[in-house]
Design a protein around this motif. Structure first.
Motif, PDB file in Angstrom:
ATOM      1  N   PRO A  74       0.818  -1.226   0.000  1.00 42.94           N
ATOM      2  CA  PRO A  74       0.000   0.000   0.000  1.00 42.94           C
ATOM      3  C   PRO A  74       0.844   1.265   0.000  1.00 42.94           C
ATOM      4  O   PRO A  74       0.422   2.296  -0.554  1.00 42.94           O
ATOM      5  N   LEU A  75       2.040   1.202   0.608  1.00 41.87           N
ATOM      6  CA  LEU A  75       2.917   2.379   0.636  1.00 41.87           C
ATOM      7  C   LEU A  75       3.343   2.762  -0.772  1.00 41.87           C
ATOM      8  O   LEU A  75       3.226   3.933  -1.174  1.00 41.87           O
ATOM      9  N   PHE A  76       3.848   1.799  -1.531  1.00 47.75           N
ATOM     10  CA  PHE A  76       4.285   2.078  -2.893  1.00 47.75           C
ATOM     11  C   PHE A  76       3.109   2.466  -3.788  1.00 47.75           C
ATOM     12  O   PHE A  76       3.220   3.383  -4.605  1.00 47.75           O
ATOM     13  N   THR A  77       1.998   1.777  -3.643  1.00 51.02           N
ATOM     14  CA  THR A  77       0.830   2.082  -4.475  1.00 51.02           C
ATOM     15  C   THR A  77       0.361   3.514  -4.265  1.00 51.02           C
ATOM     16  O   THR A  77       0.127   4.259  -5.233  1.00 51.02           O
ATOM     17  N   SER A  78       0.244   3.921  -3.003  1.00 51.08           N
ATOM     18  CA  SER A  78      -0.222   5.282  -2.707  1.00 51.08           C
ATOM     19  C   SER A  78       0.819   6.329  -3.084  1.00 51.08           C
ATOM     20  O   SER A  78       0.482   7.378  -3.652  1.00 51.08           O
ATOM     21  N   THR A  79       2.101   6.053  -2.796  1.00 54.74           N
ATOM     22  CA  THR A  79       3.154   7.016  -3.103  1.00 54.74           C
ATOM     23  C   THR A  79       3.271   7.247  -4.600  1.00 54.74           C
ATOM     24  O   THR A  79       3.307   8.400  -5.069  1.00 54.74           O
ATOM     25  N   TYR A  80       3.333   6.171  -5.371  1.00 57.67           N
ATOM     26  CA  TYR A  80       3.469   6.308  -6.815  1.00 57.67           C
ATOM     27  C   TYR A  80       2.239   6.964  -7.437  1.00 57.67           C
ATOM     28  O   TYR A  80       2.355   7.701  -8.426  1.00 57.67           O
ATOM     29  N   THR A  81       1.076   6.711  -6.863  1.00 59.62           N
ATOM     30  CA  THR A  81      -0.137   7.345  -7.378  1.00 59.62           C
ATOM     31  C   THR A  81      -0.098   8.851  -7.154  1.00 59.62           C
ATOM     32  O   THR A  81      -0.414   9.646  -8.065  1.00 59.62           O
ATOM     33  N   VAL A  82       0.300   9.266  -5.948  1.00 65.82           N
ATOM     34  CA  VAL A  82       0.390  10.698  -5.635  1.00 65.82           C
ATOM     35  C   VAL A  82       1.446  11.371  -6.506  1.00 65.82           C
ATOM     36  O   VAL A  82       1.227  12.464  -7.056  1.00 65.82           O
ATOM     37  N   VAL A  83       2.618  10.719  -6.642  1.00 66.09           N
ATOM     38  CA  VAL A  83       3.682  11.277  -7.477  1.00 66.09           C
ATOM     39  C   VAL A  83       3.208  11.420  -8.912  1.00 66.09           C
ATOM     40  O   VAL A  83       3.458  12.444  -9.566  1.00 66.09           O
ATOM     41  N   LEU A  84       2.510  10.412  -9.422  1.00 62.39           N
ATOM     42  CA  LEU A  84       2.000  10.469 -10.792  1.00 62.39           C
ATOM     43  C   LEU A  84       1.017  11.628 -10.970  1.00 62.39           C
ATOM     44  O   LEU A  84       1.089  12.375 -11.955  1.00 62.39           O
ATOM     45  N   LEU A  85       0.117  11.814 -10.014  1.00 60.80           N
ATOM     46  CA  LEU A  85      -0.901  12.854 -10.115  1.00 60.80           C
ATOM     47  C   LEU A  85      -0.294  14.254 -10.097  1.00 60.80           C
ATOM     48  O   LEU A  85      -0.808  15.169 -10.758  1.00 60.80           O
ATOM     49  N   PHE A  86       0.796  14.421  -9.347  1.00 57.27           N
ATOM     50  CA  PHE A  86       1.414  15.744  -9.261  1.00 57.27           C
ATOM     51  C   PHE A  86       2.513  15.939 -10.309  1.00 57.27           C
ATOM     52  O   PHE A  86       2.584  16.995 -10.946  1.00 57.27           O
ATOM     53  N   ALA A  87       3.366  14.933 -10.467  1.00 52.45           N
ATOM     54  CA  ALA A  87       4.543  15.108 -11.321  1.00 52.45           C
ATOM     55  C   ALA A  87       4.184  15.170 -12.797  1.00 52.45           C
ATOM     56  O   ALA A  87       4.823  15.916 -13.561  1.00 52.45           O
ATOM     57  N   LEU A  88       3.178  14.408 -13.220  1.00 51.93           N
ATOM     58  CA  LEU A  88       2.835  14.396 -14.646  1.00 51.93           C
ATOM     59  C   LEU A  88       2.397  15.774 -15.145  1.00 51.93           C
ATOM     60  O   LEU A  88       2.978  16.298 -16.107  1.00 51.93           O
ATOM     61  N   ASN A 139      11.405  12.922  -6.258  1.00 53.53           N
ATOM     62  CA  ASN A 139      12.320  13.807  -6.963  1.00 53.53           C
ATOM     63  C   ASN A 139      11.624  14.518  -8.124  1.00 53.53           C
ATOM     64  O   ASN A 139      11.818  15.723  -8.334  1.00 53.53           O
ATOM     65  N   SER A 140      10.805  13.778  -8.866  1.00 57.40           N
ATOM     66  CA  SER A 140      10.138  14.373 -10.028  1.00 57.40           C
ATOM     67  C   SER A 140       9.079  15.397  -9.647  1.00 57.40           C
ATOM     68  O   SER A 140       8.637  16.182 -10.492  1.00 57.40           O
ATOM     69  N   CYS A 141       8.659  15.398  -8.378  1.00 57.89           N
ATOM     70  CA  CYS A 141       7.724  16.421  -7.898  1.00 57.89           C
ATOM     71  C   CYS A 141       8.448  17.658  -7.377  1.00 57.89           C
ATOM     72  O   CYS A 141       7.905  18.764  -7.432  1.00 57.89           O
ATOM     73  N   LEU A 142       9.664  17.463  -6.859  1.00 54.66           N
ATOM     74  CA  LEU A 142      10.416  18.572  -6.278  1.00 54.66           C
ATOM     75  C   LEU A 142      11.199  19.360  -7.324  1.00 54.66           C
ATOM     76  O   LEU A 142      11.457  20.547  -7.133  1.00 54.66           O
TER      77      LEU A 142
END
Length: 328
Positions: A19-33, A287-290
């Protein structure tokens, strides 16, 4: 190099890493893309890549972040289900793009810092180095180095047949040989791809801060102080990315691998290192969000430069303002 493992047999998705990776990657995708798509569009379409050296470096950084972001759906699918069904090639690509993003970002952030330091500390003597052809040459060199690193990393990230659970894995459950190869790669990449760029960025930050302190006695206007603040924030954002994303991941990964391969006699804490590795891997993914912080502070100065025009080409901090973001 981004592999995970666990000390117990676990055929489900009950471990907190899923769940940690699933939620983290989802949040990163939503912001970084959207952030990197908009940043890349602004950098390329509005500012152009013909003359501005900082824009060239930042556009390549945004491209690296975008490539990694586009690979996140594959990670989300795996960690949401706990099994891999998309084939070996699609398993290797996301793991490879993670490393590509980490080290290309490191080099491009270093190039941005060096370019800004030269513009502030040596604005006249460095003009021949801060040109578009030179910038493109350095970018091409970075991509060539990263491409050379990507080949062994891809070979070290195949899909794994987990016979104990009768399922196919990706991003974890690697063999001892893979861990040995990964350890050699991470040590080499840590030194040349993380420690060397970080030392250069730190040196550039110190040089710029010292130079700007020298301007403080000669310039006291609001615009001058604002410009200095933006320059310092750019360098601090570069160091922040290293502090949050790069350094913790590399330190924990090396310690975890040393314990796992029994090179460090602290086996009782293997599970602790494994959990820390999962957490720092998530931090590295942000990193891709920062990185858009760099685009933000740079864009503010580019806008400031456009408003000031050629009239700002004066001595002192005015010279810094006129040369900091144009690469001229």
């Amino acid at each position: 190099m981004t592999s995970n493992n666990t000390t117990v047999t676990d055929c489900g998705t009950s471990h907190f890493r899923y769940p940690l990776f699933t939620s983290t990657y989802t949040v990163v995708l939503l912001f970084a893309l959207p952030l990197n798509c908009v940043s890349l569009w602004i950098l390329v379409c509005r500012n152009g890549l013909k003359k501005s050296v900082p824009v060239i470096y930042m556009a390549n950084l945004a491209l690296s972040d975008l490539l990694f972001t586009l690979s996140l759906p594959f990670r989300i699918i795996y960690f949401a289900t706990g099994k891999w069904t998309l084939g070996n090639t699609l398993c290797m690509i996301p793991g490879t793009l993670f490393a590509v993003n980490i080290y290309s970002s490191s080099f491009f952030i270093m190039l941005i810092s060096v370019d800004r330091m030269l513009a502030v500390v040596y604005p006249l003597r460095s003009r021949s180095l801060r040109t578009a052809p030179v910038a493109w040459m350095f970018c091409a060199l970075v991509w060539l180095l990263i491409a050379g690193l990507a080949v062994p990393i891809a070979q070290n990230h195949p899909e794994i047949n987990d016979t104990a659970c009768n399922i196919t894995r990706c991003f974890e459950k690697y063999s001892t040989d893979s861990w040995n190869n990964g350890f050699k790669l991470i040590c080499l990449a840590t030194f040349f791809g993380m420690l060397v760029p970080f030392s250069i960025i730190l040196g550039c930050t110190v040089a710029v801060v010292r130079q700007l302190r020298g301007y403080s006695m000669a310039t006291s206007s609001f615009n001058a102080e604002l410009s200095k603040s933006k320059i310092v924030k750019l360098f601090l954002s570069n160091l922040l990315i290293y502090t949050i994303c790069f350094i913790p991941f590399h330190v924990i990964y090396i310690l975890f691998t040393l314990v796992k391969l029994e090179m460090l006699h602290n086996g009782s804490h293997l599970e602790v290192y494994f959990n820390l590795h999962n957490i720092t891997l998530c931090l590295a993914s942000t990193n891709s969000c920062l990185d858009p912080l760099i685009y933000y502070f740079s864009a503010k100065n580019i806008q400031s430069r456009s408003r000031c025009g050629s009239a700002s080409k004066t001595v002192g901090l005015g010279l810094v303002q006129s040369t900091s973001w144009t690469g001229q």
